[in-house]
Design a protein around this motif. Structure first.
Motif, PDB file in Angstrom:
ATOM      1  N   MET A 144     -22.836-162.903  36.177  1.00 14.91           N
ATOM      2  CA  MET A 144     -24.051-162.240  36.851  1.00 14.91           C
ATOM      3  C   MET A 144     -25.202-162.006  35.870  1.00 14.91           C
ATOM      4  SD  MET A 144     -22.213-159.254  39.306  1.00 14.91           S
ATOM      5  CE  MET A 144     -23.619-158.999  40.311  1.00 14.91           C
ATOM      6  N   PHE A 173     -29.400-161.023  36.179  1.00 16.53           N
ATOM      7  CA  PHE A 173     -30.507-160.245  36.740  1.00 16.53           C
ATOM      8  C   PHE A 173     -31.723-160.595  36.295  1.00 16.53           C
ATOM      9  CE2 PHE A 173     -27.491-157.913  39.376  1.00 16.53           C
ATOM     10  CZ  PHE A 173     -26.575-157.757  38.678  1.00 16.53           C
ATOM     11  N   TYR A 181     -35.209-158.770  36.152  1.00 14.89           N
ATOM     12  CA  TYR A 181     -36.124-157.535  36.552  1.00 14.89           C
ATOM     13  C   TYR A 181     -37.579-157.553  36.374  1.00 14.89           C
ATOM     14  CZ  TYR A 181     -31.844-154.648  37.233  1.00 14.89           C
ATOM     15  OH  TYR A 181     -30.657-154.180  37.622  1.00 14.89           O
ATOM     16  N   SER A 240     -40.837-148.119  36.138  1.00 11.98           N
ATOM     17  CA  SER A 240     -39.295-148.284  36.017  1.00 11.98           C
ATOM     18  C   SER A 240     -39.177-149.675  36.145  1.00 11.98           C
ATOM     19  CB  SER A 240     -38.526-147.540  36.947  1.00 11.98           C
ATOM     20  OG  SER A 240     -37.203-147.618  36.597  1.00 11.98           O
ATOM     21  N   LEU A 241     -37.625-150.108  36.153  1.00 12.07           N
ATOM     22  CA  LEU A 241     -37.440-151.378  36.363  1.00 12.07           C
ATOM     23  C   LEU A 241     -37.110-151.691  37.772  1.00 12.07           C
ATOM     24  CD1 LEU A 241     -35.689-149.957  33.567  1.00 12.07           C
ATOM     25  CD2 LEU A 241     -35.612-152.414  33.103  1.00 12.07           C
ATOM     26  N   LEU A 269     -35.618-154.840  40.387  1.00 15.71           N
ATOM     27  CA  LEU A 269     -34.975-155.946  40.516  1.00 15.71           C
ATOM     28  C   LEU A 269     -35.650-157.053  41.317  1.00 15.71           C
ATOM     29  CD1 LEU A 269     -32.301-157.450  39.977  1.00 15.71           C
ATOM     30  CD2 LEU A 269     -31.286-156.365  41.851  1.00 15.71           C
ATOM     31  N   LEU A 328     -24.456-153.265  31.410  1.00 18.85           N
ATOM     32  CA  LEU A 328     -25.616-154.169  31.687  1.00 18.85           C
ATOM     33  C   LEU A 328     -26.405-154.127  30.594  1.00 18.85           C
ATOM     34  CD1 LEU A 328     -27.345-155.525  34.131  1.00 18.85           C
ATOM     35  CD2 LEU A 328     -28.515-153.528  34.111  1.00 18.85           C
ATOM     36  N   PHE A 329     -26.755-155.599  30.122  1.00 19.26           N
ATOM     37  CA  PHE A 329     -27.436-155.635  28.912  1.00 19.26           C
ATOM     38  C   PHE A 329     -28.789-156.412  29.130  1.00 19.26           C
ATOM     39  CE2 PHE A 329     -24.515-153.761  25.890  1.00 19.26           C
ATOM     40  CZ  PHE A 329     -23.193-154.467  26.538  1.00 19.26           C
ATOM     41  N   PHE A 330     -29.771-155.926  28.363  1.00 21.11           N
ATOM     42  CA  PHE A 330     -31.022-156.498  28.694  1.00 21.11           C
ATOM     43  C   PHE A 330     -31.563-157.557  27.247  1.00 21.11           C
ATOM     44  CE2 PHE A 330     -32.828-154.670  32.464  1.00 21.11           C
ATOM     45  CZ  PHE A 330     -31.918-153.720  32.660  1.00 21.11           C
ATOM     46  N   GLY A 331     -32.405-158.348  27.671  1.00 18.26           N
ATOM     47  CA  GLY A 331     -33.150-159.219  26.789  1.00 18.26           C
ATOM     48  C   GLY A 331     -34.381-158.274  26.264  1.00 18.26           C
ATOM     49  N   TYR A 388     -20.581-146.110  38.370  1.00 16.83           N
ATOM     50  CA  TYR A 388     -21.012-146.263  37.066  1.00 16.83           C
ATOM     51  C   TYR A 388     -22.558-145.591  36.787  1.00 16.83           C
ATOM     52  CZ  TYR A 388     -21.610-148.765  32.629  1.00 16.83           C
ATOM     53  OH  TYR A 388     -21.972-149.230  31.433  1.00 16.83           O
ATOM     54  N   TYR A 412     -30.308-145.527  29.517  1.00 16.28           N
ATOM     55  CA  TYR A 412     -30.961-146.624  28.703  1.00 16.28           C
ATOM     56  C   TYR A 412     -32.015-145.917  27.717  1.00 16.28           C
ATOM     57  CZ  TYR A 412     -28.355-150.215  30.966  1.00 16.28           C
ATOM     58  OH  TYR A 412     -27.102-151.032  31.426  1.00 16.28           O
ATOM     59  N   GLN A 470     -35.583-147.054  25.658  1.00 15.29           N
ATOM     60  CA  GLN A 470     -36.375-148.027  25.618  1.00 15.29           C
ATOM     61  C   GLN A 470     -37.490-147.593  24.744  1.00 15.29           C
ATOM     62  OE1 GLN A 470     -38.375-149.381  28.946  1.00 15.29           O
ATOM     63  NE2 GLN A 470     -38.595-151.561  28.357  1.00 15.29           N
ATOM     64  N   PRO A 488     -34.712-152.455  27.375  1.00 15.78           N
ATOM     65  CA  PRO A 488     -33.825-151.087  27.437  1.00 15.78           C
ATOM     66  C   PRO A 488     -32.688-151.492  26.880  1.00 15.78           C
ATOM     67  CG  PRO A 488     -34.857-151.841  29.801  1.00 15.78           C
ATOM     68  CD  PRO A 488     -35.149-152.770  28.705  1.00 15.78           C
ATOM     69  N   LEU A 542     -28.725-150.061  26.090  1.00 14.21           N
ATOM     70  CA  LEU A 542     -27.405-149.068  26.835  1.00 14.21           C
ATOM     71  C   LEU A 542     -27.325-148.310  25.709  1.00 14.21           C
ATOM     72  CD1 LEU A 542     -25.440-148.542  28.856  1.00 14.21           C
ATOM     73  CD2 LEU A 542     -24.067-150.183  27.838  1.00 14.21           C
ATOM     74  N   PHE A 592     -33.975-144.013  30.819  1.00 11.85           N
ATOM     75  CA  PHE A 592     -33.712-144.232  32.093  1.00 11.85           C
ATOM     76  C   PHE A 592     -32.385-144.167  32.434  1.00 11.85           C
ATOM     77  CE2 PHE A 592     -37.719-146.442  33.204  1.00 11.85           C
ATOM     78  CZ  PHE A 592     -38.290-147.013  32.088  1.00 11.85           C
ATOM     79  N   ASN A 619     -22.158-154.129  40.803  1.00  8.40           N
ATOM     80  CA  ASN A 619     -23.135-154.791  41.544  1.00  8.40           C
ATOM     81  C   ASN A 619     -24.602-154.387  41.104  1.00  8.40           C
ATOM     82  OD1 ASN A 619     -24.335-156.410  43.460  1.00  8.40           O
ATOM     83  ND2 ASN A 619     -22.755-155.994  44.946  1.00  8.40           N
ATOM     84  N   LYS A 620     -25.473-154.266  41.851  1.00 12.09           N
ATOM     85  CA  LYS A 620     -26.614-154.121  41.553  1.00 12.09           C
ATOM     86  C   LYS A 620     -26.704-152.649  40.863  1.00 12.09           C
ATOM     87  CE  LYS A 620     -28.768-155.770  45.999  1.00 12.09           C
ATOM     88  NZ  LYS A 620     -29.351-155.562  46.933  1.00 12.09           N
ATOM     89  N   PHE A 621     -27.759-152.609  39.876  1.00 10.86           N
ATOM     90  CA  PHE A 621     -28.107-151.656  39.100  1.00 10.86           C
ATOM     91  C   PHE A 621     -29.430-150.934  39.679  1.00 10.86           C
ATOM     92  CE2 PHE A 621     -25.100-151.172  35.410  1.00 10.86           C
ATOM     93  CZ  PHE A 621     -24.479-152.391  35.697  1.00 10.86           C
ATOM     94  N   PHE A 643     -32.246-148.036  39.136  1.00 14.18           N
ATOM     95  CA  PHE A 643     -32.950-147.167  37.963  1.00 14.18           C
ATOM     96  C   PHE A 643     -33.676-146.106  38.551  1.00 14.18           C
ATOM     97  CE2 PHE A 643     -31.758-149.592  34.296  1.00 14.18           C
ATOM     98  CZ  PHE A 643     -31.355-150.816  34.890  1.00 14.18           C
ATOM     99  N   GLY A 644     -33.565-144.841  37.407  1.00 13.21           N
ATOM    100  CA  GLY A 644     -34.387-143.876  37.774  1.00 13.21           C
ATOM    101  C   GLY A 644     -35.633-144.246  37.284  1.00 13.21           C
ATOM    102  N   SER A 645     -36.954-143.323  37.490  1.00 13.09           N
ATOM    103  CA  SER A 645     -38.047-143.626  37.330  1.00 13.09           C
ATOM    104  C   SER A 645     -38.703-143.483  35.824  1.00 13.09           C
ATOM    105  CB  SER A 645     -39.103-142.609  37.897  1.00 13.09           C
ATOM    106  OG  SER A 645     -38.727-141.389  37.755  1.00 13.09           O
ATOM    107  N   GLY A 646     -37.788-142.905  35.265  1.00 10.26           N
ATOM    108  CA  GLY A 646     -37.876-142.870  33.471  1.00 10.26           C
ATOM    109  C   GLY A 646     -38.300-141.589  32.928  1.00 10.26           C
TER     110      GLY A 646
END
Lengths: 114, 111
Positions: A31, A33, A35, A42-43, A45, A103-106, B32, B36, B38, B44, B46, B89, B97-99, B101-104
């Protein structure tokens, strides 16, 4: 953690042009994603990119505007088409590590549209 | 509809103090809950994550408290340092599945 490389890291583009962002991962992932993060926000998707199938887009995002390719398990591209200043954002590639769900980001691609 | 609500929007804490950021969710299918960190110009990263089978998880100065019945979880940063100044965040997902996110929360730790 997964090592995720994005190119370009930043770019300044003219209105009406298109830009393709590349995402390379150091290991095979199922998977992936994409964003968007608008300044100070915020992020959000954009879509889920799975190898061997069409990307799944979230509400408000369409394939004509954000076409995505996923030719293999380590690489994906996101194109921002016919850009306008409203597309100025950071675009982030992310992957989920199997089994742990982490979940990891670039580092992101910062796009400015003039 | 916002799936994860985060507060406060910004937070100023003195060095050595405790920073607390709160999040709430509605979807009971979430299993889960990551946090994060940033920094400006970076993606971001983890920081720490928890699953609903435990009420607390601690990693160094960072602790997640989880209240399943209230559908809330929070991040506590003990002995906050200026280097902790960043945007945080919270997020939630179900079945990897999809994550969402809060507004930060923009944290500023003053020396």
């Amino acid at each position: 953690s997964a090592v995720i490389s994005q190119k370009p890291s930043r770019d300044i583009c003219q209105r009406g042009t298109s830009l393709t962002i590349q995402c390379q991962v150091d290991s095979q992932v199922t998977m992936m994603f994409w964003y968007r993060q608008q300044p100070g926000q915020s992020l959000t998707l954009i879509a889920t990119a799975n190898q061997g199938s069409e990307a799944t887009y979230e509400s408000g995002f369409v394939i004509d505007k954000f076409p995505i390719s996923r030719p293999n398990l380590t690489f994906s591209t996101l194109t921002v088409s016919n850009m306008s200043p409203e597309d100025s954002s950071i675009y982030l590639c992310s992957v989920v590590r199997a089994h742990t769900g982490e979940l990891f980001f670039g580092e992101g691609s910062r796009l400015t549209v003039l | 509809q916002q799936q994860v609500k985060q507060s406060p929007q910004s937070l100023i804490v003195q060095k050595g103090g405790i920073s607390i950021i709160n999040c709430a969710y509605e979807n009971t299918a979430f299993d889960y809950f990551p946090w994060y960190q940033q920094f400006p110009g970076k993606g971001p990263a983890l920081l720490i994550a928890i699953r609903p089978d435990v009420s607390e998880k601690k990693e160094g100065r960072f602790t997640i408290s989880f209240n399943k019945s209230a559908k809330q979880f929070s991040l506590h940063i003990m002995d906050s340092q200026p280097g902790d100044s960043a945007t945080y965040f919270c997020a939630a997902s179900g079945n990897f599945n999809k994550f969402y996110f809060g507004s930060g929360t923009k944290l500023n730790v003053k020396p």
